[in-house]
Design a protein around this motif. Structure first.
Motif, PDB file in Angstrom:
ATOM      1  N   UNK A   6      38.353  47.863  37.419  1.00  0.00           N
ATOM      2  CA  UNK A   6      36.941  47.625  37.743  1.00  0.00           C
ATOM      3  C   UNK A   6      36.175  47.099  36.539  1.00  0.00           C
ATOM      4  N   UNK A   7      36.552  47.524  35.333  1.00  0.00           N
ATOM      5  CA  UNK A   7      35.917  46.973  34.123  1.00  0.00           C
ATOM      6  C   UNK A   7      36.239  45.488  33.985  1.00  0.00           C
ATOM      7  N   UNK A   8      37.493  45.129  34.205  1.00  0.00           N
ATOM      8  CA  UNK A   8      37.884  43.723  34.144  1.00  0.00           C
ATOM      9  C   UNK A   8      37.144  42.930  35.226  1.00  0.00           C
ATOM     10  N   UNK A   9      37.065  43.481  36.427  1.00  0.00           N
ATOM     11  CA  UNK A   9      36.368  42.811  37.525  1.00  0.00           C
ATOM     12  C   UNK A   9      34.897  42.584  37.183  1.00  0.00           C
ATOM     13  N   UNK A  10      34.282  43.554  36.539  1.00  0.00           N
ATOM     14  CA  UNK A  10      32.876  43.421  36.149  1.00  0.00           C
ATOM     15  C   UNK A  10      32.697  42.266  35.171  1.00  0.00           C
ATOM     16  N   UNK A  11      33.567  42.176  34.190  1.00  0.00           N
ATOM     17  CA  UNK A  11      33.492  41.080  33.216  1.00  0.00           C
ATOM     18  C   UNK A  11      33.691  39.737  33.917  1.00  0.00           C
TER      19      UNK A  11
ATOM     20  N   UNK B  32      33.108  38.978  37.041  1.00  0.00           N
ATOM     21  CA  UNK B  32      31.920  38.683  37.852  1.00  0.00           C
ATOM     22  C   UNK B  32      30.757  38.198  36.983  1.00  0.00           C
ATOM     23  N   UNK B  33      30.597  38.794  35.818  1.00  0.00           N
ATOM     24  CA  UNK B  33      29.548  38.336  34.889  1.00  0.00           C
ATOM     25  C   UNK B  33      29.816  36.889  34.471  1.00  0.00           C
ATOM     26  N   UNK B  34      31.081  36.568  34.195  1.00  0.00           N
ATOM     27  CA  UNK B  34      31.428  35.186  33.840  1.00  0.00           C
ATOM     28  C   UNK B  34      31.163  34.233  35.004  1.00  0.00           C
TER      29      UNK B  34
END
Length: 154
Positions: A83-88, A90-92
């Motif tokens: 989920x941390x990777x997914x958040x990054x 999505x921000x990109x």
């Protein structure tokens, strides 16, 4: 006691929806790209951030990576880390769409494959960015309160 039980149930339901809906989103997005190399490459190139060669490289890996992220959520493997990777990511995606919008590019976001009948507009960018903020909320929720039931390794 009953109020605490109700609150826990509501939080569990939100956690369930966050985990499994985002698994669905990532898998769906990846499946749209997996056999559409040319469309995906053209979508990435249209943002005018990367060279055509690097856009082609990204087009090759983005679909499988999105599917892998969705499967990790679905199976409950490394829920917080994925989920941390997914958040990054999505921000990109938001940064990419925001810069395209600010530069006046008239492009399809390519998030769920190319939609040939749609005409990109400012409202399209705004809607896509708002949707990604909702996705960020769900992924951050999973970081702080993962739904660990049926998880292989949370």
């Amino acid at each position: 006691m009953k109020s605490k039980l109700n609150k826990t149930l509501v939080l569990d339901i939100i956690s369930f929806v966050a985990r499994f809906y985002m698994a669905f989103v990532w898998i769906t997005a990846g499946l749209h790209k997996i056999n559409a190399y040319m469309d995906t490459s053209q979508s990435i190139t249209a943002y005018k951030i990367f060279t055509p060669e690097f856009s082609g490289y990204l087009a090759t890996i983005i679909g499988p990576l999105e599917i892998a992220g969705g499967v990790l959520l679905l199976l409950g493997i490394f829920l917080k880390q994925s989920s941390k990777v997914a958040t990054v990511v999505l921000i990109l995606f938001i940064i990419g769409m925001g810069q395209a919008w600010a530069r006046g590019l008239n492009i399809e976001c390519g998030c769920f494959g190319v939609q040939p009948s749609s005409t990109p507009t400012a409202a399209h960018f705004a809607t896509s960015i708002a949707r990604d903020f909702i996705f960020i909320f769900l992924t951050v929720w999973t970081i702080y309160r993962p739904f660990k039931k049926w998880a292989i390794h949370a």
